[in-house]
Scaffold this active site. Structure first.
Site, PDB file in Angstrom:
ATOM      1  N   SER A   1       0.796  -1.236   0.000  1.00  0.00           N
ATOM      2  CA  SER A   1       0.000   0.000   0.000  1.00  0.00           C
ATOM      3  C   SER A   1       0.822   1.276   0.000  1.00  0.00           C
ATOM      4  CB  SER A   1      -0.936   0.020   1.215  1.00  0.00           C
ATOM      5  OG  SER A   1      -2.053  -0.762   0.940  1.00  0.00           O
TER       6      SER A   1
ATOM      7  N   LYS B   1       0.239   3.449  -2.909  1.00  0.00           N
ATOM      8  CA  LYS B   1      -1.044   4.131  -3.149  1.00  0.00           C
ATOM      9  C   LYS B   1      -0.949   5.652  -3.301  1.00  0.00           C
ATOM     10  CE  LYS B   1      -3.675   0.222  -1.493  1.00  0.00           C
ATOM     11  NZ  LYS B   1      -4.376  -0.471  -0.427  1.00  0.00           N
TER      12      LYS B   1
ATOM     13  N   TYR C   1      -3.168  -3.730 -10.528  1.00  0.00           N
ATOM     14  CA  TYR C   1      -3.111  -3.389  -9.098  1.00  0.00           C
ATOM     15  C   TYR C   1      -2.278  -4.416  -8.325  1.00  0.00           C
ATOM     16  CZ  TYR C   1      -4.567  -2.935  -4.249  1.00  0.00           C
ATOM     17  OH  TYR C   1      -4.554  -2.837  -2.872  1.00  0.00           O
TER      18      TYR C   1
ATOM     19  N   TYR D   1      -4.178   3.553   7.762  1.00  0.00           N
ATOM     20  CA  TYR D   1      -5.308   2.643   8.008  1.00  0.00           C
ATOM     21  C   TYR D   1      -6.269   3.251   9.026  1.00  0.00           C
ATOM     22  CZ  TYR D   1      -2.209  -0.660   5.628  1.00  0.00           C
ATOM     23  OH  TYR D   1      -1.385  -1.264   4.719  1.00  0.00           O
TER      24      TYR D   1
ATOM     25  N   VAL E   1       1.188  -3.503   4.114  1.00  0.00           N
ATOM     26  CA  VAL E   1       1.129  -4.758   4.876  1.00  0.00           C
ATOM     27  C   VAL E   1       2.423  -5.578   4.846  1.00  0.00           C
ATOM     28  CG1 VAL E   1      -1.361  -5.156   4.899  1.00  0.00           C
ATOM     29  CG2 VAL E   1      -0.007  -5.906   2.948  1.00  0.00           C
TER      30      VAL E   1
HETATM   31  N1  GLU Z   1      -1.894  -5.871  -1.896  1.00  0.00           N
HETATM   32  C1  GLU Z   1      -2.549  -5.625  -0.652  1.00  0.00           C
HETATM   33  C2  GLU Z   1      -4.037  -5.768  -0.814  1.00  0.00           C
HETATM   34  O1  GLU Z   1      -4.584  -5.186  -1.667  1.00  0.00           O
HETATM   35  C3  GLU Z   1      -2.180  -4.264  -0.165  1.00  0.00           C
HETATM   36  C4  GLU Z   1      -2.713  -4.029   1.192  1.00  0.00           C
HETATM   37  C5  GLU Z   1      -1.945  -3.050   2.015  1.00  0.00           C
HETATM   38  O2  GLU Z   1      -0.716  -2.977   1.977  1.00  0.00           O
HETATM   39  O3  GLU Z   1      -2.643  -2.331   2.753  1.00  0.00           O
HETATM   40  O4  GLU Z   1      -4.678  -6.474  -0.104  1.00  0.00           O
END
Ligand code: GLU
Length: 331
Positions: A72, A75, A196, A248, A266
């Site tokens: 993430s 993002k 993604y 988060y 994550v």
């Molecule tokens: N690839 C993970 C997902 O989409 C990323 C989640 C994250 O790092 O928050 O579930």
């Protein structure tokens, strides 16, 4: 700044980060993410810190060269790329800037109409769909290009993690179909999702995260390569959303206690951006129940506290640009 003063500044930062590295090295709280099977293979003791400033100076501590998947932490950069391509108005028609107060993979939409923000999965998948290209290959080459420019080196994808995510990403597929149902996503859903999953599987090290953060801190220009990666309006929008939504469902507490725009992922990566000053990268794969790297949260909390880096702390010197404008105008 004269060279002696500049070295003194780094001495203090090195001392401060060395101290925090040692202080938090013995912390073994938290657990590895296991819902993406490949992530459970990480060594829980890995621990890296890196700081890159807007003058291009990079400081590294511990396992700062070990590669891990960006997850993430990609993002905000992809949100930024979408803003640069389409402009703020077009992007905001499809994704909000409101904290959701829920987990990263929560399936909920603001007023039932659009994802809350691009730092959690629904908004992030939507942002990936806005990157030019109708196939996953076309999109991922644009995405790799942006992330590589921000990091200042050519980045690649970890194929094992990508496959692991693609084979188990049913929840993200459900989100993709809901985006389609809301008429927010017109493209082939499978192509967007594959892009993604690959975006999340881009390999970075802690140093890369620091330089990517420094690129945002430096008004969108990579301070090492000198390459312009994001427009300045985009940087402001990205940092704003990182500030309110980047951590988060701990985002509000983070803004309150740490007060620095940041994004975690994550796999245990975290990037924090002190505007006009530096990017801080941290990697430690043990996560707290909200999905944030335990050591990363503690280091940033201490580092912010010790150095008065909270955006609203009276000791925060603020933007160097403002400082230099004042110096020039004499006001
Ligand atoms: N690839 C993970 C997902 O989409 C990323 C989640 C994250 O790092 O928050 O579930």
């Amino acid at each position: 700044m004269n060279p002696n003063a500049s070295e003194k500044r780094y001495e203090h930062v090195i001392e401060s980060l060395n101290f925090l590295y040692e202080k938090h090295r013995c912390c073994d709280e938290g657990t590895l993410a296991t819902y993406i099977p490949e992530l459970s293979k990480a060594d829980p003791s890995w621990f890296g810190i890196a700081l890159a400033d807007v003058d291009g100076k990079v400081l590294e501590f511990g396992n700062s060269q070990i590669e891990f998947t960006i997850q993430s932490v990609s993002k905000p950069f992809i949100f930024g790329a979408a803003l640069d391509v389409l402009g703020r108005d077009e992007v905001l028609k499809r994704v909000g800037v409101e904290p959701s107060g829920d987990s990263f993979n929560g399936i909920e939409f603001q007023k039932g109409e659009r994802p809350y923000n691009a730092m959690i999965n629904p908004g992030a998948i939507l942002a990936t769909s806005l990157i030019p290209g109708s196939t996953a290959n076309e999109k991922i080459s644009r995405i790799l290009d942006i992330l590589s420019k921000a990091a200042g080196r050519h980045l690649t994808i970890d194929e094992n993690t990508y496959r692991s995510e693609s084979e188990t990403g049913h929840r993200n597929r459900a989100i993709g179909h809901l985006l389609r149902n809301l008429n927010l996503l017109e493209q082939d859903i499978d192509e967007v999702l594959e892009a993604y999953f690959r975006q999340c599987s881009v390999l970075v090290n802690t140093r890369d995260l620091a330089v990517m953060g420094a690129t945002l801190a430096n008004m969108g220009v990579n301070p090492i390569t000198g390459e312009s990666v994001f427009g300045i309006d985009t940087v402001r929008d990205v940092l704003s959303v990182m500030f309110s939504c980047g951590m988060y469902d701990f985002a509000g507490e983070w803004a309150f206690r740490v007060g620095i725009p940041a994004k975690s992922g994550v796999s245990g990566g975290l990037v924090a951006v002190v505007n006009r000053q530096f990017g801080l990268g941290i990697f430690s794969p043990r996560l707290d129940p909200m999905g944030n790297t335990v050591r990363g949260v503690r280091i940033c909390t201490d580092f912010s506290e010790q150095n008065g880096l909270h955006a609203f702390n009276f000791t925060n010197v603020g933007s160097r640009f403002v400082e230099s404008t004042w110096a020039r105008t004499g006001n």
